[in-house]
Enzyme design. Structure first.
Site, PDB file in Angstrom:
ATOM      1  CG  ASN A  39      -2.426  68.125 -23.824  1.00 29.24           C
ATOM      2  OD1 ASN A  39      -3.725  67.983 -24.370  1.00 29.24           O
ATOM      3  ND2 ASN A  39      -1.974  67.299 -23.542  1.00 29.24           N
ATOM      4  CD  GLU A  41       2.041  65.682 -25.128  1.00 28.20           C
ATOM      5  OE1 GLU A  41       2.643  64.910 -26.173  1.00 28.20           O
ATOM      6  OE2 GLU A  41       1.594  65.339 -24.092  1.00 28.20           O
ATOM      7  CB  CYS A  50      -1.160  72.438 -19.063  1.00 27.84           C
ATOM      8  SG  CYS A  50       0.033  71.479 -18.104  1.00 27.84           S
ATOM      9  CD  GLU A  52      -5.023  72.580 -16.826  1.00 33.69           C
ATOM     10  OE1 GLU A  52      -4.350  71.962 -17.720  1.00 33.69           O
ATOM     11  OE2 GLU A  52      -5.244  71.641 -15.958  1.00 33.69           O
ATOM     12  CB  CYS A  83       1.052  70.699 -13.626  1.00 28.16           C
ATOM     13  SG  CYS A  83       1.421  72.113 -14.554  1.00 28.16           S
ATOM     14  CB  CYS A  86      -1.898  74.763 -14.678  1.00 23.73           C
ATOM     15  SG  CYS A  86      -1.324  74.489 -16.343  1.00 23.73           S
TER      16      CYS A  86
HETATM   17  N1  THU Z   1      -1.717  68.176 -18.924  1.00 16.31           N
HETATM   18  C1  THU Z   1      -2.701  69.223 -19.179  1.00 16.31           C
HETATM   19  O1  THU Z   1      -2.829  69.697 -20.187  1.00 16.31           O
HETATM   20  N2  THU Z   1      -3.301  69.353 -18.138  1.00 16.31           N
HETATM   21  C2  THU Z   1      -3.282  68.720 -16.829  1.00 16.31           C
HETATM   22  O2  THU Z   1      -4.072  69.366 -15.838  1.00 16.31           O
HETATM   23  C3  THU Z   1      -2.415  67.722 -16.462  1.00 16.31           C
HETATM   24  C4  THU Z   1      -1.457  67.669 -17.676  1.00 16.31           C
HETATM   25  C5  THU Z   1      -1.020  67.557 -19.973  1.00 16.31           C
HETATM   26  C6  THU Z   1       0.237  68.030 -20.190  1.00 16.31           C
HETATM   27  C7  THU Z   1       0.943  67.036 -21.311  1.00 16.31           C
HETATM   28  O3  THU Z   1       0.853  67.157 -22.554  1.00 16.31           O
HETATM   29  C8  THU Z   1       0.229  65.745 -20.788  1.00 16.31           C
HETATM   30  O4  THU Z   1      -0.920  66.308 -20.178  1.00 16.31           O
HETATM   31  C9  THU Z   1       0.948  64.825 -20.080  1.00 16.31           C
HETATM   32  O5  THU Z   1       1.525  65.483 -18.834  1.00 16.31           O
END
Ligand code: THU
Length: 130
Positions: A39, A41, A50, A52, A83, A86
């Site tokens: 991930n 941000e 994300c 994924e 999410c 994804c």
């Molecule tokens: N996140 C993912 O990368 N994958 C998931 O399956 C759930 C959430 C990340 C997105 C964000 O950077 C952090 O987790 C919190 O939501």
């Protein structure tokens, strides 16, 4: 290297200063190649991209579109499910019976199929009358 090892390794590279929640994902395609993502941000959109989605983008950038297996790992009390966005992205490139294994850093694992993750998925076939 297993997909769990690949997802665990790339998770360390996650850029998650806002949530402090690092996620790693590894995809094996039908060709046998492995693509990974973490991930990422940013201050304007702290939810970022994300893991994924990152792994899917790496796969597509490498010229591949057929997912055979997915592993996702995070440091959570229970395996964290992908999410909604994804789930749709996975369903675009994976058949309904493809297994997505969700893992915690302390060893819990939950295997789900793409169909489990997104029942009633919207597909191109739903636009057949358009
Ligand atoms: N996140 C993912 O990368 N994958 C998931 O399956 C759930 C959430 C990340 C997105 C964000 O950077 C952090 O987790 C919190 O939501």
């Amino acid at each position: 290297m297993t997909l769990l090892q690949a997802a665990t390794a790339v998770r360390e590279r996650a850029y998650a200063p806002y949530s402090r929640f690092k996620v790693g994902a590894a995809i094996r395609t039908k060709s046998g190649a492995v693509h990974v993502g973490c991930n990422v941000e940013n201050v304007a959109y702290p939810e970022g991209t994300c893991a994924e989605a990152g792994a899917i983008a790496a796969m597509v950038a490498a010229g591949e579109t057929e997912i055979a297996e997915v592993w996702v790992i995070a440091d959570s009390p229970e395996p964290v499910p992908p999410c909604g966005g994804c789930r749709q992205k996975l369903a675009e490139f994976a058949a309904q019976d493809v297994v997505v294994t969700l893992c915690t850093t302390d060893g819990k694992q939950k295997a789900m199929t793409v169909a489990d993750l997104l029942p009633g998925v919207f597909t191109a076939a739903h636009m057949d009358r358009a």
